[in-house]
Design a protein around this motif. Structure first.
Motif, mmCIF file in Angstrom:
data_model
loop_
_atom_site.group_PDB
_atom_site.id
_atom_site.type_symbol
_atom_site.label_atom_id
_atom_site.label_comp_id
_atom_site.label_asym_id
_atom_site.label_seq_id
_atom_site.Cartn_x
_atom_site.Cartn_y
_atom_site.Cartn_z
ATOM 1 N N CYS A 222 -2.975 -5.017 -2.762
ATOM 2 C CA CYS A 222 -3.473 -3.695 -2.372
ATOM 3 C C CYS A 222 -3.675 -3.664 -0.863
ATOM 4 O O CYS A 222 -3.804 -4.712 -0.233
ATOM 5 C CB CYS A 222 -4.766 -3.336 -3.104
ATOM 6 S SG CYS A 222 -6.063 -4.544 -2.868
ATOM 7 N N ALA A 223 -3.693 -2.449 -0.303
ATOM 8 C CA ALA A 223 -3.842 -2.278 1.148
ATOM 9 C C ALA A 223 -5.197 -1.650 1.443
ATOM 10 O O ALA A 223 -5.789 -0.976 0.584
ATOM 11 C CB ALA A 223 -2.722 -1.387 1.670
ATOM 12 N N ALA A 252 -2.173 -6.095 9.491
ATOM 13 C CA ALA A 252 -1.093 -5.105 9.583
ATOM 14 C C ALA A 252 0.138 -5.697 10.273
ATOM 15 O O ALA A 252 1.282 -5.433 9.865
ATOM 16 C CB ALA A 252 -1.597 -3.878 10.347
ATOM 17 N N ALA A 255 2.029 -7.715 7.799
ATOM 18 C CA ALA A 255 2.740 -6.851 6.840
ATOM 19 C C ALA A 255 4.058 -6.370 7.458
ATOM 20 O O ALA A 255 5.105 -6.362 6.791
ATOM 21 C CB ALA A 255 1.858 -5.671 6.435
ATOM 22 N N MET A 266 5.907 -2.812 2.914
ATOM 23 C CA MET A 266 4.437 -2.761 2.896
ATOM 24 C C MET A 266 3.958 -1.760 3.935
ATOM 25 O O MET A 266 4.595 -1.582 4.979
ATOM 26 C CB MET A 266 3.871 -4.152 3.202
ATOM 27 C CG MET A 266 4.123 -5.145 2.071
ATOM 28 S SD MET A 266 3.770 -6.863 2.514
ATOM 29 C CE MET A 266 1.989 -6.848 2.665
ATOM 30 N N ALA A 269 -0.781 -2.006 7.366
ATOM 31 C CA ALA A 269 -2.231 -2.046 7.102
ATOM 32 C C ALA A 269 -2.598 -3.443 6.620
ATOM 33 O O ALA A 269 -1.735 -4.182 6.157
ATOM 34 C CB ALA A 269 -2.570 -1.022 6.006
ATOM 35 N N HIS A 271 -3.795 -6.186 4.025
ATOM 36 C CA HIS A 271 -3.594 -6.275 2.569
ATOM 37 C C HIS A 271 -4.332 -7.492 2.015
ATOM 38 O O HIS A 271 -4.536 -8.477 2.725
ATOM 39 C CB HIS A 271 -2.110 -6.467 2.226
ATOM 40 C CG HIS A 271 -1.260 -5.256 2.385
ATOM 41 N ND1 HIS A 271 -0.943 -4.720 3.604
ATOM 42 C CD2 HIS A 271 -0.632 -4.477 1.459
ATOM 43 C CE1 HIS A 271 -0.162 -3.670 3.447
ATOM 44 N NE2 HIS A 271 0.038 -3.498 2.145
ATOM 45 N N THR A 300 -6.018 0.939 -1.545
ATOM 46 C CA THR A 300 -5.034 1.659 -2.363
ATOM 47 C C THR A 300 -5.139 1.111 -3.786
ATOM 48 O O THR A 300 -5.659 0.008 -3.999
ATOM 49 C CB THR A 300 -3.612 1.393 -1.831
ATOM 50 O OG1 THR A 300 -3.396 -0.034 -1.791
ATOM 51 C CG2 THR A 300 -3.411 1.975 -0.451
#
Ligand SMILES: Cc1cc2nc3c(=O)[nH]c(=O)nc-3n(C[C@H](O)[C@H](O)[C@H](O)COP(=O)(O)OP(=O)(O)OC[C@H]3O[C@@H](n4cnc5c(N)ncnc54)[C@H](O)[C@@H]3O)c2cc1C
Length: 458
Positions: A222-223, A252, A255, A266, A269, A271, A300
């Motif tokens: 998840c982010a 970030a 990612a 991705m 952000a 994660h 998220t």
């Protein structure tokens, strides 16, 4: 030091298994990180403990330094022969000696790699969990007290080496520990050699704790809107006792490096990548509870799966993290950092480090085993720009000082090598002198990996 006499005697004893070829010397004089090429005088390839004992005897007689070598993946110049001497490469001592499923333990030679060990264990329903990402040797992992993505659940090498055999500088071959799960019989000599970086002796056999392959596994990602919320979520998850098997943070910048390297998409952000082990019901419940907690921190929706191929793809991404980051700046070399703090200080440590890097000359994506309070910035420097290397070293220095100021350590898992020597006094105080006294008791002539870990003699 009369190294030529030692090389002559070793060459007579080992024949072609003592090499002085330039390519092999260079290969054993290189570190994955930024340290300059420092080739040894020769590389020896023993096949048995008895051969190691004879190598040590010859080197000791001629005052020739000896440096153990596993897979050469350590990141702080651990294996560099800074005082010359012979590298003792354990790649030919790579046998799994005995698997004992009933006791859930295994005896191995030090050159076995963690991947080949797990391959041999596959039919037993057991596995060896310590996973530093690189396919390191068990002897090297023990010597650096390595850990990795699964240590939040299964512990580090400290917890998973239950005994070992070592050849000391005076030629004695000692065994430490037993196969019992616990013991109160005196000093913990196994613990002393685990993390000694080859400064106390050469490890020629290890007994390891094994774990049952979980019935079910789920993994997901998840982010988060920002670093603070991602890391605060980690703290809450750990404090609530959710049984995480892995909980990895990437920022970030990491990612974006994953996107370019692995063709994934991705968000730009921070994660979290996580995994749960247990029964089919428990891993589903754990994933749902985790999803609820991270949602409260603005994440998220937590996307998870119990399917093996999706899990493998997620961890392949993470395991290639170092190379993805390295590839994000063409021609760059990496200064790899490694700080570890109490979990309550983690958010502050990561945020201050991120801000420090942003104010500097060099890019430095951050990723880490945050369930243990451990993270790394991979500082990317142009090798033709000395000012960048200096800036990266200053950043790394400040990270170590920050770790200590926050009650942590200058190295959570990579070890001391050459890079972390300057922080040993600040971290240990007089305890560092005691380490020097232990070293002198076992290796009075400073022949085992000299120039590492303990205060310089005199
Ligand atoms: C991409 C990448 C990711 C990494 N991620 C992690 C991570 O997540 N966690 C982590 O802990 N580390 C990590 N590392 C660092 C590295 O993998 C570990 O330090 C590992 O434990 C080193 O094992 P090795 O076999 O390569 O040891 P080497 O580099 O060969 O040796 C390490 C030290 O151990 C000594 N030594 C080796 N074998 C013996 C022996 N038999 N007896 C006595 N001394 C010996 C050497 O003299 C040296 O001082 C990573 C490295 C890379 C390249």
């Amino acid at each position: 030091m009369p190294i030529p006499q030692a090389l002559e005697a070793l060459s007579q004893f080992l024949g072609e298994r003592l090499t002085r070829s330039k390519s092999e010397l260079d290969q054993h004089g290189r570190s994955e990180s930024y340290f300059p090429l420092t080739p040894p005088d020769a590389v020896a390839y023993p096949e048995t403990t008895e051969e190691v004992r004879r190598i040590v005897g010859i080197c000791a007689q001629e005052n020739c330094p000896m440096i153990g070598w596993g897979a050469g993946t350590s990141l702080e110049g651990h294996g560099l022969a800074v005082h010359g001497g012979v590298v003792v490469d354990f790649t030919r001592m790579n046998k799994v000696l005995e698997i004992r499923p009933a006791d859930m333990d295994v005896s191995v030679q030090p050159g076995v790699t963690r991947e080949s060990l797990n391959e041999e264990l596959r039919a037993t329903g057991l596995f060896f969990p310590v996973d530093p990402g690189a396919n390191a040797s068990i002897g090297g992992m023990a010597s650096t007290r390595a850990s990795g993505t699964t240590s939040v659940r299964y512990g580090t090498m400290r917890d998973n080496v239950i005994g070992l055999q070592a050849v000391l500088a005076d030629g004695r071959v000692i065994r430490t520990g037993t196969r019992a799960r616990k013991s109160s019989a005196g000093y913990d000599l196994t613990g002393l050699f685990v993390g000694a970086e080859g400064t106390l002796g050469l490890v020629t056999e290890l007994t390891l704790r094994l774990h049952g392959v979980p019935e079910a596994t789920s993994a997901g990602i998840c982010a988060f809107p920002d670093i603070h919320r991602a890391v605060t979520a980690v703290m809450e998850v750990i404090q609530m006792g959710i049984p995480m098997a892995r909980i990895e943070f990437v920022d970030a910048a990491t990612a974006l490096a994953f996107n370019a390297y692995a063709g994934v998409s991705m968000a730009e952000a921070p994660h979290l990548l996580v995994e749960f082990h247990g029964s089919p019901e428990s891993v589903a419940q754990d994933a749902e509870r985790f999803g609820d907690i991270v949602a409260d921190h603005g994440a998220t929706p937590f996307q998870w799966s119990a399917r093996e191929e999706e899990r493998r793809a997620l961890w392949a991404l993470r395991h290639n993290g170092y190379y993805a980051i390295l590839a994000s700046r063409k021609g760059a070399r990496a200064v790899v950092t490694d700080m570890c703090v109490p979990i309550s200080r983690l958010a502050r440590a990561v945020e201050e480090t991120r801000a420090d890097i942003e104010a500097s000359l060099v890019p430095g994506p951050i990723l880490g085993h945050v369930g243990d309070g451990n993270f790394h910035a991979i500082l990317l420097v142009d090798p033709d720009q000395p000012a960048e290397l200096e800036a990266a070293k200053r950043l790394s220095h400040r990270m170590a000082e920050r770790a200590l100021a926050l009650g942590g350590t200058c190295t959570g898992e990579h070890g001391v090598g050459l890079g972390k020597l300057p922080f040993m006094r600040a971290e240990h105080g007089e305890g560092w002198d005691v380490m020097g006294e232990i070293k002198r008791a076992l290796d009075p002539r400073n022949l085992m990996n000299p120039g590492k870990l303990v205060p310089p003699p005199g």
